[in-house]
Design an enzyme around this catalytic site. Structure first.
Site, PDB file in Angstrom:
ATOM      1  N   HIS A 144       0.809  -1.230   0.000  1.00  0.00           N
ATOM      2  CA  HIS A 144       0.000   0.000   0.000  1.00  0.00           C
ATOM      3  C   HIS A 144       0.840   1.278   0.000  1.00  0.00           C
ATOM      4  O   HIS A 144       1.966   1.308   0.501  1.00  0.00           O
ATOM      5  CB  HIS A 144      -0.895   0.017   1.256  1.00  0.00           C
ATOM      6  CG  HIS A 144      -0.079   0.044   2.521  1.00  0.00           C
ATOM      7  ND1 HIS A 144       0.279   1.228   3.129  1.00  0.00           N
ATOM      8  CD2 HIS A 144       0.476  -0.940   3.253  1.00  0.00           C
ATOM      9  CE1 HIS A 144       1.007   0.957   4.203  1.00  0.00           C
ATOM     10  NE2 HIS A 144       1.147  -0.351   4.296  1.00  0.00           N
TER      11      HIS A 144
ATOM     12  N   HIS B 248      11.497   0.206 -13.028  1.00  0.00           N
ATOM     13  CA  HIS B 248      11.321  -1.220 -13.318  1.00  0.00           C
ATOM     14  C   HIS B 248      11.530  -2.023 -12.036  1.00  0.00           C
ATOM     15  O   HIS B 248      12.619  -2.006 -11.466  1.00  0.00           O
ATOM     16  CB  HIS B 248      12.350  -1.643 -14.384  1.00  0.00           C
ATOM     17  CG  HIS B 248      12.323  -3.108 -14.719  1.00  0.00           C
ATOM     18  ND1 HIS B 248      13.216  -3.675 -15.598  1.00  0.00           N
ATOM     19  CD2 HIS B 248      11.519  -4.134 -14.309  1.00  0.00           C
ATOM     20  CE1 HIS B 248      12.968  -4.965 -15.710  1.00  0.00           C
ATOM     21  NE2 HIS B 248      11.951  -5.271 -14.937  1.00  0.00           N
TER      22      HIS B 248
END
Ligand code: JB2
Length: 215
Positions: free
Chosen positions: A141, A150
Site C-alpha cells: 500500500h 522497473h
C-alpha cells in the site's frame, strides 16, 4: 509492409525478450497485437507478430489508422524516450496488464505500464507512466513509483516506499516500509533496501550498500 493490419491492434516497439512477455500479457487480456517495430528491421515474426520495420515506419503505421502502442523495451531511459516520441506521433500508450495480476481498485496506474503475471499492487499505490512491474512483483500500500522505473521479477516493496524515475530493482530485491529509492538508482538482485538511497547509485547486498555512482 503487411497488406492488412488490425487497426485496433497494438503496435509494439521492440522485439526482444521483454516484448515476448508483453505480447503474451496483452493477448491474455484479450488484446490483439498488430505489429512490431524494432531497431533491427529484418523481416521476421516474434510469437507470430510481424516485425514490419524500424521506428521510421511509425508515422506510416499511424497514418494507416493504428493508434495504440506499447513500448516493450527493458532499458528504462530508452523506454521513456520512445514513449515520448510515440506520443508526439499521436499514439496512445496502452497498458499491458496480465489478468492474473491483482490490482487494488484504489491504486492508480499511468500509461504504457507493464504489469506482468502474478503481480500484486495494493491500496493507494501510484505507478508512473511506462513503469514495468515484472512477473510476481509485490507493491504494498501507499507506494509511489516514478516514470519508467522497473521492478524486477519477484521483487517486493513494503508499504509507503517511493521509487524514483527510471530506477531499477533486480530480481528478488526488496525494500522495507517507507524508504525512498532515488531516480536512476539500481538495486542489485536480492538486495534489501533498509534506508533511503540517493539518485543514480548502484546498491547491492543485504542490507543494500552503495557500491557505485551511475551519474
Ligand atoms: O530504439 C529502438 C531500439 N533499441 C533497441 N527502437 C526499437 N524499435 N527497437 C529497439 N531495440 C530493440 O529492442 C533491439 O533491436 C532488440 O530487438 C530489442 C531489445 O531486446 P532484448 O531482448 O535485448 O532486451 P529487452 O529490452 O527485450 O529485455 C530486457 O529487459 C527485460 C525487462 C532484458 O534484460 C530482459 O531479460 C528483461 N526481462
Amino acid at each position: 509492409m503487411a497488406p492488412t493490419l488490425d487497426i485496433g491492434g497494438v503496435v509494439i516497439i521492440g522485439g526482444g525478450g521483454h516484448a515476448k512477455v508483453v505480447i503474451e500479457s496483452l493477448r491474455a487480456a484479450g488484446e490483439t497485437v498488430a505489429a512490431i517495430v524494432d531497431a533491427d528491421p529484418t523481416p521476421r515474426e516474434v510469437l507470430g507478430v510481424p516485425v514490419l520495420g524500424d521506428d521510421l515506419i511509425l508515422p506510416e503505421l499511424r497514418g494507416r489508422g493504428l493508434s495504440r502502442l506499447f513500448v516493450a523495451i527493458g532499458d528504462n531511459r530508452l523506454r521513456e524516450k520512445l514513449g515520448g516520441k510515440s506520443r508526439d506521433l499521436g499514439f496512445a500508450l496502452v497498458n499491458a496488464i496480465h489478468p492474473s495480476a491483482v490490482i487494488s481498485p484504489s491504486a492508480k496506474l499511468g500509461e504504457g505500464v507493464a504489469v506482468m503475471a502474478g503481480v500484486v499492487i495494493n491500496a493507494d499505490s501510484q505507478i508512473g507512466d511506462l513503469a514495468i512491474i515484472n512477473t510476481g512483483a509485490v507493491v504494498d500500500h501507499d507506494c509511489q513509483l516514478g516514470v519508467a522505473c522497473h521492478l524486477g521479477p519477484a521483487s517486493a516493496l513494503a508499504g509507503g516506499v517511493s521509487i524514483g524515475a527510471r530506477a531499477f530493482l533486480g530480481v528478488g530485491a526488496r525494500a522495507i516500509p517507507g524508504v525512498t529509492i532515488g531516480a536512476d538508482a539500481i538495486v542489485g538482485a536480492g538486495g534489501v533496501v533498509a534506508r533511503d538511497l540517493p539518485d543514480a547509485v548502484l546498491a547491492i547486498g543485504v542490507p543494500a550498500k552503495i557500491k557505485g555512482d551511475r551519474s
